[in-house]
Design a protein around this motif. Structure first.
Motif, PDB file in Angstrom:
ATOM      1  N   LEU A  16       0.837  -1.201   0.000  1.00 42.02           N
ATOM      2  CA  LEU A  16       0.000   0.000   0.000  1.00 42.02           C
ATOM      3  C   LEU A  16       0.869   1.246   0.000  1.00 42.02           C
ATOM      4  O   LEU A  16       0.623   2.205  -0.724  1.00 42.02           O
ATOM      5  CB  LEU A  16      -0.880   0.024   1.257  1.00 42.02           C
ATOM      6  CG  LEU A  16      -2.197  -0.739   1.180  1.00 42.02           C
ATOM      7  CD1 LEU A  16      -2.847  -0.757   2.556  1.00 42.02           C
ATOM      8  CD2 LEU A  16      -3.122  -0.104   0.177  1.00 42.02           C
ATOM      9  N   CYS A  21      -0.327   5.098  -1.222  1.00 44.65           N
ATOM     10  CA  CYS A  21      -1.553   5.409  -0.502  1.00 44.65           C
ATOM     11  C   CYS A  21      -1.401   5.043   0.962  1.00 44.65           C
ATOM     12  O   CYS A  21      -0.599   4.198   1.325  1.00 44.65           O
ATOM     13  CB  CYS A  21      -2.747   4.692  -1.114  1.00 44.65           C
ATOM     14  SG  CYS A  21      -2.483   2.964  -1.277  1.00 44.65           S
ATOM     15  N   LEU A 386     -14.563   5.459  -8.200  1.00 44.52           N
ATOM     16  CA  LEU A 386     -13.106   5.469  -8.035  1.00 44.52           C
ATOM     17  C   LEU A 386     -12.463   6.469  -8.991  1.00 44.52           C
ATOM     18  O   LEU A 386     -12.892   6.595 -10.143  1.00 44.52           O
ATOM     19  CB  LEU A 386     -12.551   4.079  -8.368  1.00 44.52           C
ATOM     20  CG  LEU A 386     -12.851   2.965  -7.377  1.00 44.52           C
ATOM     21  CD1 LEU A 386     -12.576   1.596  -8.015  1.00 44.52           C
ATOM     22  CD2 LEU A 386     -12.015   3.136  -6.108  1.00 44.52           C
ATOM     23  N   LEU A 458      -6.659  -4.552  -1.173  1.00 45.60           N
ATOM     24  CA  LEU A 458      -6.385  -3.109  -1.181  1.00 45.60           C
ATOM     25  C   LEU A 458      -5.016  -2.832  -1.786  1.00 45.60           C
ATOM     26  O   LEU A 458      -4.841  -1.882  -2.555  1.00 45.60           O
ATOM     27  CB  LEU A 458      -6.457  -2.540   0.241  1.00 45.60           C
ATOM     28  CG  LEU A 458      -7.850  -2.461   0.879  1.00 45.60           C
ATOM     29  CD1 LEU A 458      -7.754  -1.920   2.305  1.00 45.60           C
ATOM     30  CD2 LEU A 458      -8.802  -1.586   0.058  1.00 45.60           C
ATOM     31  N   SER A 462      -5.154  -0.733  -5.142  1.00 43.21           N
ATOM     32  CA  SER A 462      -4.782   0.655  -4.888  1.00 43.21           C
ATOM     33  C   SER A 462      -3.751   1.159  -5.882  1.00 43.21           C
ATOM     34  O   SER A 462      -3.555   2.359  -6.014  1.00 43.21           O
ATOM     35  CB  SER A 462      -4.212   0.809  -3.477  1.00 43.21           C
ATOM     36  OG  SER A 462      -5.214   0.575  -2.540  1.00 43.21           O
ATOM     37  N   HIS A 465      -5.979   2.478  -8.398  1.00 40.19           N
ATOM     38  CA  HIS A 465      -6.992   3.336  -7.752  1.00 40.19           C
ATOM     39  C   HIS A 465      -6.502   3.733  -6.358  1.00 40.19           C
ATOM     40  O   HIS A 465      -6.928   3.142  -5.353  1.00 40.19           O
ATOM     41  CB  HIS A 465      -8.318   2.573  -7.592  1.00 40.19           C
ATOM     42  CG  HIS A 465      -8.906   2.073  -8.869  1.00 40.19           C
ATOM     43  ND1 HIS A 465      -9.332   2.909  -9.875  1.00 40.19           N
ATOM     44  CD2 HIS A 465      -9.150   0.817  -9.317  1.00 40.19           C
ATOM     45  CE1 HIS A 465      -9.816   2.187 -10.873  1.00 40.19           C
ATOM     46  NE2 HIS A 465      -9.709   0.920 -10.571  1.00 40.19           N
ATOM     47  N   PRO A 466      -5.642   4.753  -6.262  1.00 36.66           N
ATOM     48  CA  PRO A 466      -5.091   5.097  -4.946  1.00 36.66           C
ATOM     49  C   PRO A 466      -6.151   5.525  -3.931  1.00 36.66           C
ATOM     50  O   PRO A 466      -5.908   5.473  -2.728  1.00 36.66           O
ATOM     51  CB  PRO A 466      -4.142   6.260  -5.260  1.00 36.66           C
ATOM     52  CG  PRO A 466      -3.879   6.167  -6.726  1.00 36.66           C
ATOM     53  CD  PRO A 466      -5.073   5.540  -7.350  1.00 36.66           C
ATOM     54  N   ASP A 467      -7.325   5.941  -4.393  1.00 37.85           N
ATOM     55  CA  ASP A 467      -8.364   6.390  -3.447  1.00 37.85           C
ATOM     56  C   ASP A 467      -9.240   5.241  -2.943  1.00 37.85           C
ATOM     57  O   ASP A 467     -10.172   5.459  -2.177  1.00 37.85           O
ATOM     58  CB  ASP A 467      -9.254   7.453  -4.105  1.00 37.85           C
ATOM     59  CG  ASP A 467      -9.882   6.980  -5.415  1.00 37.85           C
ATOM     60  OD1 ASP A 467      -9.374   5.976  -5.980  1.00 37.85           O
ATOM     61  OD2 ASP A 467     -10.864   7.584  -5.868  1.00 37.85           O
ATOM     62  N   LEU A 468      -8.946   4.019  -3.352  1.00 40.71           N
ATOM     63  CA  LEU A 468      -9.790   2.883  -2.947  1.00 40.71           C
ATOM     64  C   LEU A 468      -9.920   2.748  -1.422  1.00 40.71           C
ATOM     65  O   LEU A 468     -11.034   2.618  -0.901  1.00 40.71           O
ATOM     66  CB  LEU A 468      -9.272   1.581  -3.570  1.00 40.71           C
ATOM     67  CG  LEU A 468      -9.983   0.305  -3.135  1.00 40.71           C
ATOM     68  CD1 LEU A 468     -11.424   0.274  -3.645  1.00 40.71           C
ATOM     69  CD2 LEU A 468      -9.253  -0.934  -3.646  1.00 40.71           C
ATOM     70  N   PRO A 469      -8.810   2.792  -0.655  1.00 37.73           N
ATOM     71  CA  PRO A 469      -8.967   2.603   0.800  1.00 37.73           C
ATOM     72  C   PRO A 469      -9.877   3.654   1.434  1.00 37.73           C
ATOM     73  O   PRO A 469     -10.573   3.361   2.404  1.00 37.73           O
ATOM     74  CB  PRO A 469      -7.536   2.724   1.328  1.00 37.73           C
ATOM     75  CG  PRO A 469      -6.671   2.384   0.157  1.00 37.73           C
ATOM     76  CD  PRO A 469      -7.394   2.900  -1.045  1.00 37.73           C
TER      77      PRO A 469
END
Ligand SMILES: Cc1cc2nc3c(=O)[nH]c(=O)nc-3n(C[C@H](O)[C@H](O)[C@H](O)COP(=O)(O)OP(=O)(O)OC[C@H]3O[C@@H](n4cnc5c(N)ncnc54)[C@H](O)[C@@H]3O)c2cc1C
Length: 536
Positions: A16, A21, A386, A458, A462, A465-469
């Motif tokens: 991560l 992220c 996302l 994650l 991630s 899609h870094p904004d997933l968490p």
């Protein structure tokens, strides 16, 4: 926490961090759901078997198992005018590996999520699709309902830092890779013309050429044919894990080629007039927000109280004048004994071999040779859409190159309302032996806490899609210890004896995708249909 779990979490956390992220900002709820592991294991451990039946019931036909095959068998009985039957299913809802769930109010698949438009060998499936209004003849041509055909864009791959159309690695690959793509396409085409690769497999006559392919691991066949390109091999390995749950060194060359030759072939980029740099999408597939649960719910709907859920079949015995089926009723916590003329055993083969008394040779042989791939499906609720890296637009199937998971499908993809809002994405993770996983997938599946799977998914998703968490609110995970049969080298030859149509012994008929040696809707459905018709 065990060392393996600690390493899993630690690994995911560093991945991560590498993905740029942070750890989840707000805690993500979740856990395991979907399958009653304890109920299945109680049957295995014999805890239920020792109970004496306290209720007796009679019917003409008992169907044991309410997955696609059992439901198809029930439909076939009804089509033949046999209404006196009982379908006994262990879970509280029917559908088996093709059930659906709901996460935060959004329907999503728990397992199977699509059905390719069937070819002419799959007449039984075509007939079902007509019955369900999904296919009809217009001006002499068959047309499928556009609402349920997967909308474009269908699939994309995150490769070398950007999204590209299609799943075949394309971005910046050299001419030697393109040459191998073309050569593989030609090889599949030649085999497709020389041999009959059909779905369902029970329509295939096993020729010496097919059996020679069956005898060889796919990876070895690729070596012997000079297919050494890393991108082509990644893609083919991905396909094996996607359809069979195990890597290309585990499945037979027959299976590796069948994946393409039984359907759409293999299209080398630029080969269909779509431009030198584009990858044609695979042929049409039918899909629904809830996946193939859409189909199983419709198969189950007409059954009424003939469908009995929460029934764990513990014993099937053929007697002189009929069959006896014992089932533990989860609601009353007591054993029920069914007496019937015949039984359709629509259970996975490894379970059938445990519950059928004096298992006939065909069943004992199949159970001896089948190996299973475990699987895990994680449904992730997202509070909003996302953000995306550059490249191809969000698609139904979104795959990240080089990861253990197979990527995710978006439950809102078929939605015609473009308003940005929350959705559920379903992440698929095969656990059969492969370059990523050892042979102990089932143990890992049982032992790892849900949070370790959360962190793995994650970490993988991630990257694109870094904004997933930050967007994920809940993760529900379904585990399948024996999700699907792996078409290992030599299996086709072994099961071949069971092929050529209906598998039956005395008053028992067998139906399950396992009997085809690999697992897709069409195989399970046709096996169930043939068994039901045979009994009728
Ligand atoms: C994660 C995953 C994704 C998949 N994706 C796709 C896809 O997208 N498209 C596709 O075509 N195929 C897909 N497949 C394969 C497809 O789901 C299967 O081929 C099909 O659903 C198998 O149906 P079946 O009836 O043969 O078996 P099962 O689904 O195994 O049905 C057997 C039934 O028997 C019940 N049972 C077991 N033991 C007992 C007992 N003792 N008593 C009573 N009942 C019992 C089970 O609960 C189950 O309902 C996927 C499979 C998995 C696991």
């Amino acid at each position: 926490m065990q060392r393996r779990d600690f390493l899993g979490v630690a690994g995911a956390a560093s991945a991560l961090a590498l993905a740029g992220c942070e750890a989840p900002l707000t805690p993500i709820d979740g856990g395991f759901t979907g399958i009653d592991v304890a109920r299945g294991h109680a049957m295995r451990d014999g805890a239920l078997k020792s109970q004496a039946p306290i209720t007796m019931k009679r019917t003409r036909v008992v169907i044991a198992g309410g997955g696609v095959a059992g439901l198809a068998a029930a439909r076939a009985l009804r089509l033949s005018g046999i209404e006196d039957f009982a379908l006994l299913e262990l879970e509280d809802t029917p559908g088996g590996n093709a059930r659906s769930g709901i996460v935060n109010g959004i329907a999503c698949p728990l397992g199977a999520h699509y059905l390719p438009v069937p070819n002419d060998d799959a007449r039984e499936v075509q007939d079902l699709l007509e019955e369900l209004g999904l296919r009809r003849r217009v001006s002499g041509r068959w047309e499928y309902d556009e609402r349920h055909l997967c909308h474009s864009p269908q699939e994309r791959l995150f490769f070398r830092g950007e999204w590209q159309d299609g799943l075949l690695p394309m971005h910046d690959v050299g001419e030697s890779t393109h040459a191998q793509y073309r050569k593989f396409a030609q090889r599949v085409d030649a085999l497709q013309h020389a041999e009959h690769f059909a779905i369902p497999t029970l329509k295939v006559a096993l020729t010496p050429e097919l059996l020679a392919l069956d005898a060889l691991p796919f990876e070895r066949w690729l070596d012997s044919e000079g297919f050494s390109d890393a991108q082509l091999r990644w893609y083919l390995d991905y396909c094996c894990r996607d359809d069979y749950g195990a890597g290309m060194e585990q499945v037979s060359a027959w299976a590796g080629i069948h994946y393409f030759a039984s359907r759409h072939g293999f299209h080398a980029p630029g080969s269909s007039g779509s431009g030198a740099d584009s990858t044609p999408e695979r042929d049409g597939v039918l899909t629904w927000p809830e996946g193939n649960g859409w189909l199983t719910q419709r198969l189950a709907a007409p059954l009424g109280d003939r469908l009995r859920t929460g029934q764990v079949v513990t014993r099937i015995a053929e007697l002189r004048g009929g069959v006896e089926v014992d089932a533990w009723d989860a609601a009353s916590k007591s054993m029920v004994r069914w007496q019937a003329e015949r039984c359709i055993v629509a259970l996975p083969v490894f379970i059938a071999a445990r519950v059928v008394e004096n298992a006939p040779a065909v069943l004992a042989n199949a159970a001896r040779h089948l190996r299973y791939a475990p699987w895990l499906v994680a449904n992730v609720h997202l509070r909003g859409p996302l953000a995306d890296r550059s490249g191809a637009a969000p698609s139904w199937d979104n795959v990240v190159f080089g990861t253990r998971g197979l990527g995710y499908v978006d439950a809102r993809h078929q939605d015609l309302d473009p308003t940005p809002r929350g959705t559920v994405i379903s992440w698929y993770r095969p656990l059969g032996p492969s370059r990523y996983d050892a042979a102990d997938g089932r143990r890992v599946l049982l032992e790892r806490p849900w949070t370790a799977w959360r962190d793995e998914l994650l970490a993988e998703l991630s990257v694109p899609h870094p904004d997933l968490p930050a967007l994920a609110t809940r993760i529900e995970i379904t585990r399948y210890g024996h999700a699907m049969a792996i078409p290992t080298p030599g299996l086709l030859a072994q099961m071949g004896a069971a092929n050529g149509g209906r598998v039956a012994a005395g008053r028992l008929s067998f139906a399950h995708a396992d009997w085809s040696g690999y697992s897709i809707f069409e195989e399970a459905f046709t096996r169930g249909h043939v068994a039901g018709m045979g009994v009728a």
